[in-house]
Design a protein around this motif. Structure first.
Motif, PDB file in Angstrom:
ATOM      1  N   UNK A 115       0.828  -1.206   0.000  1.00 49.51           N
ATOM      2  CA  UNK A 115       0.000   0.000   0.000  1.00 49.51           C
ATOM      3  C   UNK A 115       0.864   1.258   0.000  1.00 49.51           C
ATOM      4  N   UNK A 116       1.946   1.245   0.779  1.00 49.80           N
ATOM      5  CA  UNK A 116       2.850   2.407   0.804  1.00 49.80           C
ATOM      6  C   UNK A 116       3.489   2.634  -0.557  1.00 49.80           C
ATOM      7  N   UNK A 117       3.945   1.565  -1.212  1.00 50.19           N
ATOM      8  CA  UNK A 117       4.579   1.714  -2.523  1.00 50.19           C
ATOM      9  C   UNK A 117       3.607   2.299  -3.548  1.00 50.19           C
ATOM     10  N   UNK A 118       2.373   1.818  -3.515  1.00 51.23           N
ATOM     11  CA  UNK A 118       1.384   2.323  -4.470  1.00 51.23           C
ATOM     12  C   UNK A 118       1.070   3.789  -4.207  1.00 51.23           C
ATOM     13  N   UNK A 119       0.870   4.139  -2.941  1.00 53.74           N
ATOM     14  CA  UNK A 119       0.563   5.525  -2.595  1.00 53.74           C
ATOM     15  C   UNK A 119       1.755   6.446  -2.868  1.00 53.74           C
ATOM     16  N   UNK A 122       1.976   7.093  -6.668  1.00 51.95           N
ATOM     17  CA  UNK A 122       0.939   8.036  -7.100  1.00 51.95           C
ATOM     18  C   UNK A 122       1.197   9.436  -6.548  1.00 51.95           C
ATOM     19  N   UNK A 123       1.670   9.516  -5.305  1.00 56.71           N
ATOM     20  CA  UNK A 123       1.947  10.821  -4.698  1.00 56.71           C
ATOM     21  C   UNK A 123       3.083  11.528  -5.415  1.00 56.71           C
ATOM     22  N   UNK A 129       3.742  17.011 -10.781  1.00 59.22           N
ATOM     23  CA  UNK A 129       2.829  17.879 -11.522  1.00 59.22           C
ATOM     24  C   UNK A 129       2.554  19.185 -10.805  1.00 59.22           C
ATOM     25  N   UNK A 130       2.302  19.111  -9.493  1.00 57.39           N
ATOM     26  CA  UNK A 130       2.044  20.322  -8.724  1.00 57.39           C
ATOM     27  C   UNK A 130       3.282  21.218  -8.647  1.00 57.39           C
ATOM     28  N   UNK A 131       4.439  20.606  -8.492  1.00 54.67           N
ATOM     29  CA  UNK A 131       5.683  21.390  -8.402  1.00 54.67           C
ATOM     30  C   UNK A 131       5.920  22.191  -9.680  1.00 54.67           C
ATOM     31  N   UNK A 132       5.844  21.521 -10.806  1.00 56.09           N
ATOM     32  CA  UNK A 132       6.083  22.207 -12.077  1.00 56.09           C
ATOM     33  C   UNK A 132       4.986  23.237 -12.374  1.00 56.09           C
ATOM     34  N   UNK A 178       8.781   7.702  -8.846  1.00 53.13           N
ATOM     35  CA  UNK A 178       7.445   7.119  -9.018  1.00 53.13           C
ATOM     36  C   UNK A 178       7.529   5.757  -9.708  1.00 53.13           C
ATOM     37  N   UNK A 179       8.349   5.659 -10.741  1.00 51.85           N
ATOM     38  CA  UNK A 179       8.514   4.374 -11.445  1.00 51.85           C
ATOM     39  C   UNK A 179       9.100   3.313 -10.519  1.00 51.85           C
TER      40      UNK A 179
END
Length: 241
Positions: A115-119, A122-123, A129-132, A178-179
Motif C-alpha cells: 500500500x505504501x509503494x502504491x501511494x 501516485x503521490x 505535476x504540482x511542483x512544475x 514514481x517508477x
C-alpha cells in the motif's frame, strides 16, 4: 530472490529521494538571485559583497524583487524538502523491517508495504505535476518578469522566467522515483505470493507426518484384525478335526 530485489529497489528509492531533495535546494539557490540570501552567496556578488553591478534605486529594487521571488517559491522548497524526506524515511523503515528471512515475514506487513509503494508512486506523480505547475505560475508573475528585465540589462540572462535546469531535474528524479515505487509494488505482490506459498508448504509438511502415522496405525489395525480372524479360523478347524 524476490526479497533481494525488493531491498535493492528500496535502497535505490532512498537514493533518488535524496537526489530530489538536493535538486530542490539547488534549484532554489540557482534562481534566488544575487542579492537574495536564498542564493547562498554562490553567485558573482551578494548582498554584502564589495562589488555589485546595481547601484542606488536599481539595487534596492533588485533586492526587493529577489526577496519577493524567493518568498513566492518558498512553498516549492518547503514542500519538496518535506515530501522527499518523508518518503525517504518511510522507505528506510520498510527496508529495515522487511530485511528478514522469508519464514519470519508476515503477510500483513507486506500488505502495508504494498500500500505504501502504491501511494508513494501516485503521490510522486501528483507532486511532480504540482511542483512544475506552481513553478510555472511563479514564473508568469509580474515580479518575475520585472526581475528578468533588470538582470538582463546588466547581462545576466540566466535569471529568466522559464523552467530552470534544477526544476527540470526535480521533475525528472520525481518521475524516476514514481517508477521505482510502482516497480516495488509489483515486487511486493510477488513477495506476498511467495510467503503464502512458503507458509502453505510448511503447513503441509507439519501435517504430513501425523497423517502418515495415522495411516500406518490404521493399516496395522487391519493387519492385526485379519491375523486374529485367521487364528480363530485355524482354532475352529482344529477343534473340528
Amino acid at each position: 530472490m524476490v526479497k533481494e530485489k525488493a531491498c535493492i529497489l528500496k535502497f535505490v528509492e532512498i537514493m533518488v529521494n535524496l537526489l530530489v531533495l538536493i535538486c530542490v535546494g539547488a534549484a532554489q539557490a540557482s534562481v534566488a538571485g544575487f542579492t537574495s540570501l536564498g542564493g547562498f552567496g554562490t553567485s558573482s556578488f551578494s548582498l554584502n559583497s564589495a562589488y555589485s553591478p546595481f547601484e542606488g534605486t536599481e539595487l534596492q529594487e533588485v533586492r526587493e524583487l529577489d526577496m519577493q521571488f524567493t518568498q513566492m517559491r518558498a512553498p516549492c522548497v518547503y514542500g519538496g524538502v518535506a515530501f522527499s524526506l518523508t518518503a525517504a524515511a518511510l522507505t528506510l523503515v520498510f527496508l529495515v523491517v522487511g530485511a528478514k528471512p522469508i519464514q519470519q515475514l508476515r503477510t500483513g506487513l507486506l500488505a502495508g508495504e504494498c500500500a505504501f509503494n502504491l501511494l508513494a508512486g501516485a503521490a510522486y506523480v501528483a507532486a511532480v505535476g504540482l511542483y512544475l505547475h506552481f513553478v510555472s505560475q511563479v514564473n508568469s508573475t509580474e515580479v518575475c518578469k520585472r526581475r528578468e528585465r533588470l538582470y538582463a540589462r546588466r547581462g545576466y540572462t540566466s535569471m529568466n522566467c522559464v523552467v530552470q535546469g534544477g526544476d527540470a531535474a526535480v521533475g525528472l528524479f520525481g518521475v524516476v522515483a514514481a517508477c521505482l515505487y510502482f516497480a516495488s509494488f509489483v515486487v511486493c505482490i510477488l513477495a506476498i505470493r511467495t510467503v503464502r506459498a512458503f507458509q502453505s508448504n510448511m503447513a503441509k509438511a507439519q501435517h504430513s507426518p501425523k497423517s502418515s502415522i495415522r495411516d500406518r496405525s490404521v493399516r496395522n489395525h487391519h493387519v492385526a484384525s485379519r491375523t486374529s480372524e485367521s487364528s480363530h479360523s485355524i482354532q475352529a478347524l482344529a477343534t473340528l478335526v
